[in-house]
Design a protein around this motif. Structure first.
Motif, PDB file in Angstrom:
ATOM      1  N   GLU A  47      79.429 -49.087  -8.626  1.00  0.00           N
ATOM      2  CA  GLU A  47      79.230 -49.460 -10.165  1.00  0.00           C
ATOM      3  C   GLU A  47      80.552 -50.038 -10.371  1.00  0.00           C
ATOM      4  O   GLU A  47      81.707 -49.481 -10.224  1.00  0.00           O
ATOM      5  CB  GLU A  47      79.089 -48.212 -10.907  1.00  0.00           C
ATOM      6  N   PHE A  48      80.385 -51.164 -11.368  1.00  0.00           N
ATOM      7  CA  PHE A  48      81.798 -51.675 -11.903  1.00  0.00           C
ATOM      8  C   PHE A  48      81.535 -51.063 -13.450  1.00  0.00           C
ATOM      9  O   PHE A  48      80.728 -51.036 -14.011  1.00  0.00           O
ATOM     10  CB  PHE A  48      81.328 -53.235 -12.050  1.00  0.00           C
ATOM     11  N   ASP A  49      83.012 -50.906 -13.860  1.00  0.00           N
ATOM     12  CA  ASP A  49      83.165 -50.359 -15.246  1.00  0.00           C
ATOM     13  C   ASP A  49      82.900 -51.751 -16.196  1.00  0.00           C
ATOM     14  O   ASP A  49      83.030 -52.899 -15.737  1.00  0.00           O
ATOM     15  CB  ASP A  49      84.532 -49.984 -15.446  1.00  0.00           C
ATOM     16  N   PRO A  50      82.626 -51.563 -17.389  1.00  0.00           N
ATOM     17  CA  PRO A  50      82.224 -52.320 -18.405  1.00  0.00           C
ATOM     18  C   PRO A  50      83.492 -53.528 -18.763  1.00  0.00           C
ATOM     19  O   PRO A  50      83.286 -54.607 -19.100  1.00  0.00           O
ATOM     20  CB  PRO A  50      81.909 -51.775 -19.610  1.00  0.00           C
ATOM     21  N   SER A  89      78.556 -43.501 -12.962  1.00  0.00           N
ATOM     22  CA  SER A  89      78.264 -44.593 -14.149  1.00  0.00           C
ATOM     23  C   SER A  89      79.707 -44.346 -14.842  1.00  0.00           C
ATOM     24  O   SER A  89      80.263 -43.136 -15.228  1.00  0.00           O
ATOM     25  CB  SER A  89      77.087 -44.038 -14.955  1.00  0.00           C
ATOM     26  N   PHE A  90      79.984 -45.514 -15.624  1.00  0.00           N
ATOM     27  CA  PHE A  90      81.289 -45.572 -16.187  1.00  0.00           C
ATOM     28  C   PHE A  90      80.816 -45.756 -17.826  1.00  0.00           C
ATOM     29  O   PHE A  90      79.767 -46.102 -18.091  1.00  0.00           O
ATOM     30  CB  PHE A  90      82.077 -46.773 -16.116  1.00  0.00           C
ATOM     31  N   SER A  91      81.721 -45.058 -18.591  1.00  0.00           N
ATOM     32  CA  SER A  91      81.289 -44.749 -20.144  1.00  0.00           C
ATOM     33  C   SER A  91      81.537 -46.418 -20.653  1.00  0.00           C
ATOM     34  O   SER A  91      82.128 -47.433 -19.984  1.00  0.00           O
ATOM     35  CB  SER A  91      82.078 -44.199 -20.789  1.00  0.00           C
ATOM     36  N   GLY A  94      84.838 -47.869 -20.281  1.00  0.00           N
ATOM     37  CA  GLY A  94      85.256 -47.731 -18.956  1.00  0.00           C
ATOM     38  C   GLY A  94      86.425 -46.647 -18.882  1.00  0.00           C
ATOM     39  O   GLY A  94      87.171 -46.487 -18.030  1.00  0.00           O
ATOM     40  N   ALA A  95      86.560 -45.511 -19.939  1.00  0.00           N
ATOM     41  CA  ALA A  95      87.503 -44.552 -20.087  1.00  0.00           C
ATOM     42  C   ALA A  95      87.125 -43.432 -19.053  1.00  0.00           C
ATOM     43  O   ALA A  95      87.664 -42.558 -18.504  1.00  0.00           O
ATOM     44  CB  ALA A  95      87.621 -44.200 -21.573  1.00  0.00           C
ATOM     45  N   LEU A  96      85.703 -43.084 -18.949  1.00  0.00           N
ATOM     46  CA  LEU A  96      85.162 -42.108 -18.469  1.00  0.00           C
ATOM     47  C   LEU A  96      84.323 -42.452 -17.170  1.00  0.00           C
ATOM     48  O   LEU A  96      83.634 -43.511 -17.389  1.00  0.00           O
ATOM     49  CB  LEU A  96      84.607 -41.109 -19.210  1.00  0.00           C
ATOM     50  N   ILE A  97      84.285 -41.723 -16.193  1.00  0.00           N
ATOM     51  CA  ILE A  97      83.070 -41.927 -15.123  1.00  0.00           C
ATOM     52  C   ILE A  97      82.559 -40.420 -14.868  1.00  0.00           C
ATOM     53  O   ILE A  97      83.227 -39.563 -14.725  1.00  0.00           O
ATOM     54  CB  ILE A  97      83.632 -42.523 -13.803  1.00  0.00           C
ATOM     55  N   ALA A 130      73.556 -42.098 -16.199  1.00  0.00           N
ATOM     56  CA  ALA A 130      73.823 -43.520 -16.947  1.00  0.00           C
ATOM     57  C   ALA A 130      74.376 -43.285 -18.479  1.00  0.00           C
ATOM     58  O   ALA A 130      73.951 -42.492 -19.144  1.00  0.00           O
ATOM     59  CB  ALA A 130      72.540 -44.212 -17.050  1.00  0.00           C
ATOM     60  N   TRP A 131      75.722 -44.024 -18.725  1.00  0.00           N
ATOM     61  CA  TRP A 131      76.059 -43.656 -19.859  1.00  0.00           C
ATOM     62  C   TRP A 131      75.345 -44.636 -21.044  1.00  0.00           C
ATOM     63  O   TRP A 131      74.979 -45.844 -20.626  1.00  0.00           O
ATOM     64  CB  TRP A 131      77.627 -44.017 -19.915  1.00  0.00           C
TER      65      TRP A 131
END
Length: 144
Positions: A47-50, A89-91, A94-97, A130-131
């Motif tokens: 998964e890539f962060d936003p 899943s990233f928030s 991108g601060a949380l996983i 999923a965030w």
């Protein structure tokens, strides 16, 4: 291959496999750009962060590895689950996983520090997390 993902600029295509590798292909040519040995066992999810700064890989070794998306280097691992990591899943920022597995816990960690933020206790294995795209709201499924 287990899971696939585009990077945020959509010019690279990432594939995880059963031998612990991530294959990085250019797009649209689909020419091999890199092969990363990510884990000693099966890489299950990616998964890539936003923000496009990081990507994460969940593996059969119960680890989540966090990678610098530009340098393609592993920065840290999250080691709080006991079973293979099936979902990450990233928030929205991108601060949380969040990571899920067959543990009866979903682990939520701070991406930059690697520190645990919270555990969600669940009744069965989870294979999807999923965030929400704009809020700190996490959806997940459990096996029935």
């Amino acid at each position: 291959m287990n899971e696939i993902s585009w990077n945020n600029s959509s010019d690279l295509f990432f594939l995880t496999n059963g031998d612990g590798y991530i294959y990085v292909l250019s797009y649209p040519e689909l020419e091999e750009q890199n092969i990363l040995k990510a884990h000693p066992v099966t890489c299950i999810c990616i998964e890539f962060d936003p923000t496009g700064k990081y990507f994460a890989v969940g593996s059969k070794d119960a680890l989540v590895s966090l990678w610098d998306a530009a340098e393609l280097t592993c920065i840290r691992t999250f080691q709080r689950l006991d079973w293979p990591v099936r979902a990450i899943s990233f928030s929205h920022d991108g601060a949380l996983i969040a990571s899920g597995s067959e543990d009866l816990t979903i682990d939520i960690a701070h991406v930059e520090s690697g520190k645990k933020v919270y555990d969600i206790c669940i009744q069965a294995a989870t294979f999807t997390v999923a965030w929400h795209p704009k809020q700190y709201l996490l959806a997940y499924t459990v096996a029935t």
